[in-house]
Design a protein around this motif. Structure first.
Motif, PDB file in Angstrom:
ATOM      1  N   ILE A  52      -2.771  15.244  -6.791  1.00  0.00           N
ATOM      2  CA  ILE A  52      -2.348  13.953  -7.351  1.00  0.00           C
ATOM      3  C   ILE A  52      -3.121  12.881  -6.599  1.00  0.00           C
ATOM      4  CG2 ILE A  52      -0.400  12.412  -7.762  1.00  0.00           C
ATOM      5  CD1 ILE A  52       1.417  14.864  -7.690  1.00  0.00           C
ATOM      6  N   SER A  53      -3.811  12.036  -7.331  1.00  0.00           N
ATOM      7  CA  SER A  53      -4.795  11.162  -6.696  1.00  0.00           C
ATOM      8  C   SER A  53      -4.557   9.698  -7.006  1.00  0.00           C
ATOM      9  CB  SER A  53      -6.202  11.548  -7.171  1.00  0.00           C
ATOM     10  OG  SER A  53      -6.376  11.142  -8.529  1.00  0.00           O
ATOM     11  N   ALA A  54      -5.312   8.876  -6.303  1.00  0.00           N
ATOM     12  CA  ALA A  54      -5.287   7.428  -6.547  1.00  0.00           C
ATOM     13  C   ALA A  54      -5.697   7.116  -7.981  1.00  0.00           C
ATOM     14  CB  ALA A  54      -6.212   6.728  -5.552  1.00  0.00           C
ATOM     15  N   GLU A  55      -6.555   7.941  -8.578  1.00  0.00           N
ATOM     16  CA  GLU A  55      -6.967   7.705  -9.962  1.00  0.00           C
ATOM     17  C   GLU A  55      -5.798   7.885 -10.924  1.00  0.00           C
ATOM     18  OE1 GLU A  55      -9.768   6.451 -11.270  1.00  0.00           O
ATOM     19  OE2 GLU A  55     -10.194   6.063  -9.150  1.00  0.00           O
ATOM     20  N   THR A 114       0.830  -1.200   0.000  1.00  0.00           N
ATOM     21  CA  THR A 114       0.000   0.000   0.000  1.00  0.00           C
ATOM     22  C   THR A 114       0.869   1.256   0.000  1.00  0.00           C
ATOM     23  OG1 THR A 114      -1.805  -1.116   1.169  1.00  0.00           O
ATOM     24  CG2 THR A 114      -1.752   1.295   1.275  1.00  0.00           C
ATOM     25  N   TRP A 115       0.565   2.134  -0.932  1.00  0.00           N
ATOM     26  CA  TRP A 115       1.219   3.445  -0.970  1.00  0.00           C
ATOM     27  C   TRP A 115       0.162   4.517  -0.735  1.00  0.00           C
ATOM     28  CZ3 TRP A 115       3.104  -0.161  -4.639  1.00  0.00           C
ATOM     29  CH2 TRP A 115       4.462  -0.464  -4.505  1.00  0.00           C
ATOM     30  N   ARG A 116       0.468   5.446   0.154  1.00  0.00           N
ATOM     31  CA  ARG A 116      -0.421   6.580   0.413  1.00  0.00           C
ATOM     32  C   ARG A 116       0.276   7.846  -0.033  1.00  0.00           C
ATOM     33  NH1 ARG A 116      -5.032   7.853   2.888  1.00  0.00           N
ATOM     34  NH2 ARG A 116      -5.258   9.786   4.050  1.00  0.00           N
ATOM     35  N   LEU A 117      -0.361   8.573  -0.949  1.00  0.00           N
ATOM     36  CA  LEU A 117       0.213   9.801  -1.479  1.00  0.00           C
ATOM     37  C   LEU A 117       0.267  10.895  -0.413  1.00  0.00           C
ATOM     38  CD1 LEU A 117      -1.772   9.759  -4.830  1.00  0.00           C
ATOM     39  CD2 LEU A 117       0.725   9.613  -4.657  1.00  0.00           C
ATOM     40  N   ARG A 118       1.268  11.748  -0.501  1.00  0.00           N
ATOM     41  CA  ARG A 118       1.352  12.894   0.409  1.00  0.00           C
ATOM     42  C   ARG A 118       0.109  13.774   0.251  1.00  0.00           C
ATOM     43  NH1 ARG A 118       6.607  14.850   1.970  1.00  0.00           N
ATOM     44  NH2 ARG A 118       5.694  16.925   1.755  1.00  0.00           N
ATOM     45  N   ALA A 127      -9.056   8.438  -1.820  1.00  0.00           N
ATOM     46  CA  ALA A 127      -8.589   9.363  -2.859  1.00  0.00           C
ATOM     47  C   ALA A 127      -7.077   9.464  -2.938  1.00  0.00           C
ATOM     48  CB  ALA A 127      -9.186  10.756  -2.620  1.00  0.00           C
ATOM     49  N   ARG A 128      -6.363   9.085  -1.863  1.00  0.00           N
ATOM     50  CA  ARG A 128      -4.900   9.204  -1.852  1.00  0.00           C
ATOM     51  C   ARG A 128      -4.186   7.871  -1.687  1.00  0.00           C
ATOM     52  NH1 ARG A 128      -4.300  12.390   3.181  1.00  0.00           N
ATOM     53  NH2 ARG A 128      -2.131  11.710   2.989  1.00  0.00           N
ATOM     54  N   THR A 129      -4.920   6.773  -1.614  1.00  0.00           N
ATOM     55  CA  THR A 129      -4.294   5.512  -1.220  1.00  0.00           C
ATOM     56  C   THR A 129      -4.650   4.395  -2.188  1.00  0.00           C
ATOM     57  OG1 THR A 129      -4.614   6.209   1.085  1.00  0.00           O
ATOM     58  CG2 THR A 129      -3.922   3.929   0.714  1.00  0.00           C
TER      59      THR A 129
END
Length: 547
Positions: free
Chosen positions: A109-112, A94-98, A145-147
């Motif tokens: 910048i989103s999961a999409e 799992t990566w979670r965006l800043r 939305a970020r993960t």
């Protein structure tokens, strides 16, 4: 360091003039600006200013998050072992965006954006590389939305590194991709509308491109990290290294990037002549200078011929004469600086007599002009290519040609601009002999993309893959598949030793030396930290500061 504000005492030197532009010289121009298409050092360097990948290796060779909030691990729960639907051991990562990650137009910048990159990579016609990552990542789950969570059909010691998997702005790129995946590389906004702010996520964004000549980058106002020191960065391509040095001395360039700059011997001579004007830093690292060979060639496909070529090459003399002994002769593709290097790997010392015997054994006999021929009367002759304008490589070509001719080998020199050599000749397997260039890797990088038979570029995969020479070896394929899946470093060591033994015996490419890069920057610039591996100094441009 920056001086504090205040009046200067009498007799003190005035402060240096304000600088809002930094001009950098490099020797190559990117064949594309798309982050996921084609691997080329010039693209990596330029995009280091304007893009942020999920993860990257730092100057300390440790993996760090750049666009994510933490490096996933089994210990912190970011990675979890599981069983795949087929009943095999797998892993979910799992990566979670800043939270503050933004494209240059302000959009989050989103999961999409990660989902689109994964979907495009999974479609082989798109031509993303490395293809194995996308084949193994069989499912992407958007958590919020970020993960995102990627599910892999195997467990590898590299699971925490996202590598070349990085977000693409779906709202800009998805429509260009849908319908005709194969033609996407010709329609992407990264190459047709490169100055679009929404393509970029780093401290800078590309604002202008002069094809073949340079790239202009300006501060990205949407960047939430530390503000970079310069309003504008200009990256100029000067393919001739003598001209590159001349422009540096004339003040047309402020610095030369070590990743794609002056050969070490040229930088050393410059340092002596212009003492005190520049900081010159020599960084040994994971840059592997070698000769890729076309294995479909009637001569080069025979390992005895490849061994003879190496025996006829006095690499120690070349390193001494041309590079002031600043390079390390290579005996495989694994650098002595890498912890998995095997010092007992077979070596091929300079031995012209043995080279001649191998060529005789392989059926190549001397003709009346001294050049060897096979039973069909075909000459032992092939093209020797490199990146046009690189003075050091062109000198090496001349020396190789001279060393091989007494052995009865005819090498015909023909060079191309880097963007043509890498973007067309090598990637589409049009090489007619051997090509002199370098691979740069990360620490303990499994060389699947350059050695596995499934990574031979072919039309049905839109020419993705970097096994340009078309080498095939079943044992190497098995090793490249097993190596990443061994999590215990000591047990991996024996696999690495076998890989190096096969490489040294079969010579899929001819090892020359491991390169030290010469970084040249002005004395008024601080904070440049050469890494010695594939992640360039430009990835940390926000740390660069005026003295």
């Amino acid at each position: 360091m920056l001086a504090g504000a205040g009046a200067a005492p009498a007799g003190a030197q005035p402060p240096p003039p304000a600088r809002d532009t930094l001009t950098i010289g490099i020797t190559q121009f990117p064949s594309t600006f798309h982050p996921n298409i084609d691997s080329m050092a010039a693209k990596s360097y330029v995009l280091g200013f304007a893009r942020r990948p999920l993860t990257a290796y730092g100057p300390d060779w440790a993996l760090a998050c750049l666009l994510c909030d933490r490096v996933p691990s089994l210990e912190n729960g970011g990675a979890v072992r599981e069983t795949t639907p087929e009943g095999k051991p797998g892993i979910r990562v799992t990566w979670r965006l800043r939270e503050d990650a933004r494209w240059g137009d302000g959009a989050p910048i989103s999961a999409e954006d990660l989902r689109f990159a994964w979907e495009a990579g999974r479609e082989t016609a798109t031509g993303f590389g490395p293809a194995e990552f996308y084949r193994s990542a069989y499912e992407l789950v958007v958590q919020d939305a970020r993960t995102v969570t990627l599910r892999f059909d195997k467990i590898t010691f590299e699971y925490a590194s996202a590598g070349e998997f990085q977000p693409l702005p779906a709202r800009i790129e998805r429509d260009r991709w849908q319908g005709d995946h194969r033609g996407y590389r010709n329609r992407t906004a990264y190459d047709t509308e490169t100055a679009t702010p929404g393509l970029w996520s780093g401290p800078y964004r590309v604002t202008a491109v002069q094809p073949g000549a340079g790239v202009t980058l300006e501060r990205n106002e949407a960047w939430a990290g530390p503000a970079p020191a310069f309003r504008r960065i200009q990256v100029r391509t000067v393919e001739n290294t003598a001209a590159l040095e001349a422009q540096l001395l004339a003040g047309q360039l402020d610095m030369v990037a070590g990743e794609l700059g002056l050969p070490v011997e040229q930088a050393a001579a410059l340092e002596r002549r212009a003492a005190g004007r520049f900081n010159v830093f020599y960084k040994p690292g994971l840059v592997y200078e070698h000769l890729d060979v076309q294995h479909d060639h009637p001569a080069l496909g025979d390992k005895r011929v490849r061994q003879a070529l190496l025996l006829a090459t006095d690499r120690a003399q070349i390193v001494a004469r041309l590079f002031e002994n600043r390079q390390t002769v290579a005996h495989s593709s694994v650098n002595p600086l890498d912890r998995m290097h095997d010092a007992d790997t077979r070596q091929w010392p300079h031995d012209p007599r043995r080279a001649a015997a191998l060529l005789d054994e392989a059926g190549w006999r001397r003709g009346p002009d001294g050049i060897r021929r096979n039973a069909a009367g075909e000459k032992l002759s092939f093209e020797l290519m490199t990146t046009a304008g690189n003075r050091a490589r062109e000198a090496v070509q001349q020396v190789l040609q001279g060393m091989w001719r007494p052995a009865g080998i005819d090498a015909r020199i023909r060079n191309e601009p880097p963007r043509v050599l890498f973007g067309e000749t090598l990637s589409r397997r049009r090489l007619q002999g051997a090509a002199l260039f370098a691979w740069v890797s990360g620490p303990e990088n499994v060389p699947r993309s350059t050695l596995h038979s499934d990574e031979i570029p072919r039309a049905e995969r839109n020419w993705s893959g970097q096994n340009f020479g078309g080498w095939r070896n079943a044992e190497m394929d098995a090793l490249l598949e097993a190596l990443p899946q061994e999590l215990d470093a000591e047990r991996r060591r024996s696999l690495w030793s076998r890989l190096q033994a096969i490489y040294a015996e079969e010579l899929p490419a001819l090892p020359l030396w491991f390169r030290a890069d010469a970084h040249v920057w002005p004395r008024w610039l601080d904070g440049v930290r050469p890494t010695g591996h594939l992640n360039p100094t430009s990835l940390r441009v926000e740390e660069w500061r005026l003295r």
